[in-house]
Design a protein around this motif. Sequence first.
Motif, mmCIF file in Angstrom:
data_model
loop_
_atom_site.group_PDB
_atom_site.id
_atom_site.type_symbol
_atom_site.label_atom_id
_atom_site.label_comp_id
_atom_site.label_asym_id
_atom_site.label_seq_id
_atom_site.Cartn_x
_atom_site.Cartn_y
_atom_site.Cartn_z
ATOM 1 N N ILE A 154 0.866 -1.173 0.000
ATOM 2 C CA ILE A 154 0.000 0.000 0.000
ATOM 3 C C ILE A 154 0.908 1.230 0.000
ATOM 4 O O ILE A 154 1.777 1.358 0.865
ATOM 5 N N VAL B 172 -0.314 4.549 4.223
ATOM 6 C CA VAL B 172 -1.274 4.248 5.286
ATOM 7 C C VAL B 172 -1.160 5.393 6.283
ATOM 8 O O VAL B 172 -0.070 5.725 6.741
ATOM 9 N N TYR C 138 -6.551 5.392 6.958
ATOM 10 C CA TYR C 138 -6.734 5.750 5.551
ATOM 11 C C TYR C 138 -5.646 5.072 4.737
ATOM 12 O O TYR C 138 -4.484 5.065 5.141
ATOM 13 N N THR C 139 -6.030 4.505 3.602
ATOM 14 C CA THR C 139 -5.031 4.027 2.653
ATOM 15 C C THR C 139 -5.158 4.895 1.407
ATOM 16 O O THR C 139 -6.263 5.275 1.003
ATOM 17 N N GLU D 57 -3.779 4.966 -2.534
ATOM 18 C CA GLU D 57 -3.088 4.359 -3.672
ATOM 19 C C GLU D 57 -2.867 5.469 -4.689
ATOM 20 O O GLU D 57 -3.824 6.081 -5.182
ATOM 21 N N VAL E 288 -7.339 -1.174 -5.101
ATOM 22 C CA VAL E 288 -7.835 -0.556 -3.871
ATOM 23 C C VAL E 288 -8.766 -1.513 -3.127
ATOM 24 O O VAL E 288 -8.697 -1.639 -1.900
ATOM 25 N N GLN F 137 -6.634 -4.156 -1.495
ATOM 26 C CA GLN F 137 -5.964 -3.607 -0.318
ATOM 27 C C GLN F 137 -6.926 -3.500 0.855
ATOM 28 O O GLN F 137 -6.582 -3.834 1.987
ATOM 29 N N ARG F 138 -8.143 -3.041 0.598
ATOM 30 C CA ARG F 138 -9.142 -2.899 1.666
ATOM 31 C C ARG F 138 -9.459 -4.259 2.283
ATOM 32 O O ARG F 138 -9.505 -4.407 3.495
ATOM 33 N N ASN G 109 -10.460 3.951 2.057
ATOM 34 C CA ASN G 109 -9.483 3.599 1.033
ATOM 35 C C ASN G 109 -9.667 4.520 -0.160
ATOM 36 O O ASN G 109 -10.757 4.608 -0.707
#
Length: 171
Positions: free
Chosen positions: A84, A87, A95-96, A98, A128, A131-132, A150
């Motif tokens: 990621i 972060v 929060y992420t 991308e 995304v 990743q979530r 995200n």
Amino acid sequence: MREKTRRHRQLEILDKRYELSAFEKEELQKLEAGYEGELIFDGILEGFIHGTNIVHLKDYNFHPEVVDARLLTRPEAEAAHVQIDNVVIAKDYLYTFEIKNYSFDLHHRDSQWFFDNGGEFADPLVQVVKQRSMMGKLLDSVEGRIRMFNVLVFINKDQTYSTCPRAMKSS
């Protein structure tokens, strides 16, 4: 401090030693653009979080034990790795981000992404979503206590995209 990936450094070294193949040149250009976009985002974010107790992790990598085959964007052997770009942890929020530093315009219609010339483009939201899901599995024991958001960021100010999906539109 953000660092270039091992592959990025390898291609930079090889580029000085011999003529890269067309595929390697394209890969190096993508890595360079991505790194540049991440540095731009880091600068913007630092302006907001400097002097606060907000945590910013850059290039966060982890290996989930369980991988949902529907979320794979690479061969299964490589899928046991999640990266990621950013972060950010602030109180009970995670929060992420991308970052995409594309130098071309995109259009979204009928749940698909397209180049200006009409050619289909791989959906950047798939990454995304993966990743979530993977971060959710990692944080399973604290779920409910941390709210996760995200975000996909198109960082290139000269790039345009049209008719973005509803999930991307800001309120």
